[in-house]
Scaffold this motif. Structure first.
Motif, PDB file in Angstrom:
ATOM      1  N   CYS A  50       0.859  -1.186   0.000  1.00 21.73           N
ATOM      2  CA  CYS A  50       0.000   0.000   0.000  1.00 21.73           C
ATOM      3  C   CYS A  50       0.895   1.235   0.000  1.00 21.73           C
ATOM      4  O   CYS A  50       1.933   1.270   0.682  1.00 21.73           O
ATOM      5  CB  CYS A  50      -0.881  -0.014   1.252  1.00 21.73           C
ATOM      6  SG  CYS A  50      -1.862   1.469   1.495  1.00 21.73           S
ATOM      7  N   VAL A  92       0.421   4.066   1.366  1.00 24.88           N
ATOM      8  CA  VAL A  92       0.370   4.834   2.610  1.00 24.88           C
ATOM      9  C   VAL A  92       0.936   4.048   3.787  1.00 24.88           C
ATOM     10  O   VAL A  92       1.872   4.476   4.441  1.00 24.88           O
ATOM     11  CB  VAL A  92      -1.077   5.290   2.915  1.00 24.88           C
ATOM     12  CG1 VAL A  92      -1.167   5.971   4.263  1.00 24.88           C
ATOM     13  CG2 VAL A  92      -1.572   6.219   1.819  1.00 24.88           C
ATOM     14  N   CYS A  93       0.379   2.871   4.050  1.00 19.88           N
ATOM     15  CA  CYS A  93       0.770   2.117   5.248  1.00 19.88           C
ATOM     16  C   CYS A  93       1.826   1.054   4.982  1.00 19.88           C
ATOM     17  O   CYS A  93       2.457   0.564   5.916  1.00 19.88           O
ATOM     18  CB  CYS A  93      -0.458   1.475   5.889  1.00 19.88           C
ATOM     19  SG  CYS A  93      -1.209   0.153   4.906  1.00 19.88           S
ATOM     20  N   LYS A 123      -3.521   1.590  -5.612  1.00 24.35           N
ATOM     21  CA  LYS A 123      -2.423   2.109  -4.795  1.00 24.35           C
ATOM     22  C   LYS A 123      -2.669   1.964  -3.302  1.00 24.35           C
ATOM     23  O   LYS A 123      -1.735   1.932  -2.525  1.00 24.35           O
ATOM     24  CB  LYS A 123      -2.220   3.595  -5.081  1.00 24.35           C
ATOM     25  CG  LYS A 123      -1.788   3.904  -6.477  1.00 24.35           C
ATOM     26  CD  LYS A 123      -1.636   5.383  -6.672  1.00 24.35           C
ATOM     27  CE  LYS A 123      -1.315   5.708  -8.119  1.00 24.35           C
ATOM     28  NZ  LYS A 123      -1.246   7.150  -8.340  1.00 24.35           N
ATOM     29  N   TYR A 124      -3.936   1.897  -2.889  1.00 21.28           N
ATOM     30  CA  TYR A 124      -4.277   1.926  -1.469  1.00 21.28           C
ATOM     31  C   TYR A 124      -5.020   0.664  -1.063  1.00 21.28           C
ATOM     32  O   TYR A 124      -5.847   0.155  -1.808  1.00 21.28           O
ATOM     33  CB  TYR A 124      -5.142   3.157  -1.162  1.00 21.28           C
ATOM     34  CG  TYR A 124      -4.535   4.428  -1.708  1.00 21.28           C
ATOM     35  CD1 TYR A 124      -3.393   4.972  -1.137  1.00 21.28           C
ATOM     36  CD2 TYR A 124      -5.079   5.059  -2.809  1.00 21.28           C
ATOM     37  CE1 TYR A 124      -2.815   6.115  -1.649  1.00 21.28           C
ATOM     38  CE2 TYR A 124      -4.520   6.209  -3.324  1.00 21.28           C
ATOM     39  CZ  TYR A 124      -3.377   6.733  -2.737  1.00 21.28           C
ATOM     40  OH  TYR A 124      -2.810   7.863  -3.240  1.00 21.28           O
ATOM     41  N   CYS A 125      -4.765   0.194   0.157  1.00 21.82           N
ATOM     42  CA  CYS A 125      -5.378  -1.041   0.625  1.00 21.82           C
ATOM     43  C   CYS A 125      -6.791  -0.832   1.143  1.00 21.82           C
ATOM     44  O   CYS A 125      -7.552  -1.790   1.243  1.00 21.82           O
ATOM     45  CB  CYS A 125      -4.516  -1.680   1.707  1.00 21.82           C
ATOM     46  SG  CYS A 125      -4.382  -0.724   3.232  1.00 21.82           S
ATOM     47  N   SER A 126      -7.152   0.401   1.482  1.00 15.22           N
ATOM     48  CA  SER A 126      -8.469   0.655   2.064  1.00 15.22           C
ATOM     49  C   SER A 126      -8.893   2.096   1.829  1.00 15.22           C
ATOM     50  O   SER A 126      -8.098   2.938   1.422  1.00 15.22           O
ATOM     51  CB  SER A 126      -8.424   0.387   3.568  1.00 15.22           C
ATOM     52  OG  SER A 126      -7.555   1.315   4.188  1.00 15.22           O
ATOM     53  N   ASP A 127     -10.148   2.372   2.144  1.00 11.01           N
ATOM     54  CA  ASP A 127     -10.643   3.747   2.048  1.00 11.01           C
ATOM     55  C   ASP A 127      -9.932   4.639   3.063  1.00 11.01           C
ATOM     56  O   ASP A 127      -9.679   5.812   2.796  1.00 11.01           O
ATOM     57  CB  ASP A 127     -12.151   3.798   2.281  1.00 11.01           C
ATOM     58  CG  ASP A 127     -12.928   3.205   1.120  1.00 11.01           C
ATOM     59  OD1 ASP A 127     -12.398   3.193  -0.010  1.00 11.01           O
ATOM     60  OD2 ASP A 127     -14.067   2.775   1.347  1.00 11.01           O
ATOM     61  N   CYS A 149      -6.782   4.474   4.062  1.00 17.42           N
ATOM     62  CA  CYS A 149      -5.487   4.858   3.484  1.00 17.42           C
ATOM     63  C   CYS A 149      -5.674   5.836   2.332  1.00 17.42           C
ATOM     64  O   CYS A 149      -4.873   6.740   2.152  1.00 17.42           O
ATOM     65  CB  CYS A 149      -4.713   3.629   3.031  1.00 17.42           C
ATOM     66  SG  CYS A 149      -3.943   2.733   4.389  1.00 17.42           S
ATOM     67  N   ARG A 150      -6.724   5.685   1.558  1.00 21.98           N
ATOM     68  CA  ARG A 150      -6.991   6.610   0.463  1.00 21.98           C
ATOM     69  C   ARG A 150      -7.224   8.019   1.017  1.00 21.98           C
ATOM     70  O   ARG A 150      -6.775   9.008   0.450  1.00 21.98           O
ATOM     71  CB  ARG A 150      -8.206   6.150  -0.334  1.00 21.98           C
ATOM     72  CG  ARG A 150      -8.448   6.959  -1.587  1.00 21.98           C
ATOM     73  CD  ARG A 150      -9.582   6.405  -2.423  1.00 21.98           C
ATOM     74  NE  ARG A 150      -9.233   5.091  -2.966  1.00 21.98           N
ATOM     75  CZ  ARG A 150      -9.810   3.933  -2.606  1.00 21.98           C
ATOM     76  NH1 ARG A 150     -10.774   3.920  -1.723  1.00 21.98           N
ATOM     77  NH2 ARG A 150      -9.425   2.814  -3.147  1.00 21.98           N
ATOM     78  N   LYS A 203      -5.953   9.194   3.820  1.00 21.94           N
ATOM     79  CA  LYS A 203      -4.714   9.674   4.436  1.00 21.94           C
ATOM     80  C   LYS A 203      -3.632  10.054   3.443  1.00 21.94           C
ATOM     81  O   LYS A 203      -2.592  10.563   3.835  1.00 21.94           O
ATOM     82  CB  LYS A 203      -4.138   8.587   5.355  1.00 21.94           C
ATOM     83  CG  LYS A 203      -4.927   8.357   6.584  1.00 21.94           C
ATOM     84  CD  LYS A 203      -4.265   7.269   7.402  1.00 21.94           C
ATOM     85  CE  LYS A 203      -5.112   6.843   8.575  1.00 21.94           C
ATOM     86  NZ  LYS A 203      -4.485   5.755   9.307  1.00 21.94           N
ATOM     87  N   LYS A 204      -3.863   9.804   2.150  1.00 28.39           N
ATOM     88  CA  LYS A 204      -2.818  10.064   1.152  1.00 28.39           C
ATOM     89  C   LYS A 204      -2.353  11.510   1.216  1.00 28.39           C
ATOM     90  O   LYS A 204      -3.084  12.405   1.609  1.00 28.39           O
ATOM     91  CB  LYS A 204      -3.305   9.717  -0.256  1.00 28.39           C
ATOM     92  CG  LYS A 204      -4.394  10.633  -0.766  1.00 28.39           C
ATOM     93  CD  LYS A 204      -4.841  10.218  -2.140  1.00 28.39           C
ATOM     94  CE  LYS A 204      -6.002  11.079  -2.566  1.00 28.39           C
ATOM     95  NZ  LYS A 204      -6.550  10.676  -3.822  1.00 28.39           N
TER      96      LYS A 204
END
Length: 55
Positions: free
Chosen positions: A20, A22-23, A41-45, A47-48, A50-51
């Motif tokens: 991911c 972000v994390c 690009k992101y594993c979850s909403d 993380c999306r 927090k971008k």
């Protein structure tokens, strides 16, 4: 009955994975992402959200 890839056979270890943005947690390929795996690009909403903001 559904046909899966010859290498899959229910073993998730053979599916592609990437971290991911972000994390850093590894994300395994999902059928829902099959058409746009390169853009995922992101594993979850969470993380999306927090971008990093674009400058």
């Amino acid at each position: 009955m559904r046909q899966h890839s010859a290498s899959f056979k229910g073993n998730k270890a053979v599916l592609p994975a990437k971290p991911c943005a972000v994390c850093g947690r590894p994300m395994s390929w999902r059928r829902a992402w099959s058409r746009h795996w390169a853009e995922v690009k992101y594993c979850s909403d969470a993380c999306r959200r927090k971008k990093a903001p674009r400058d």
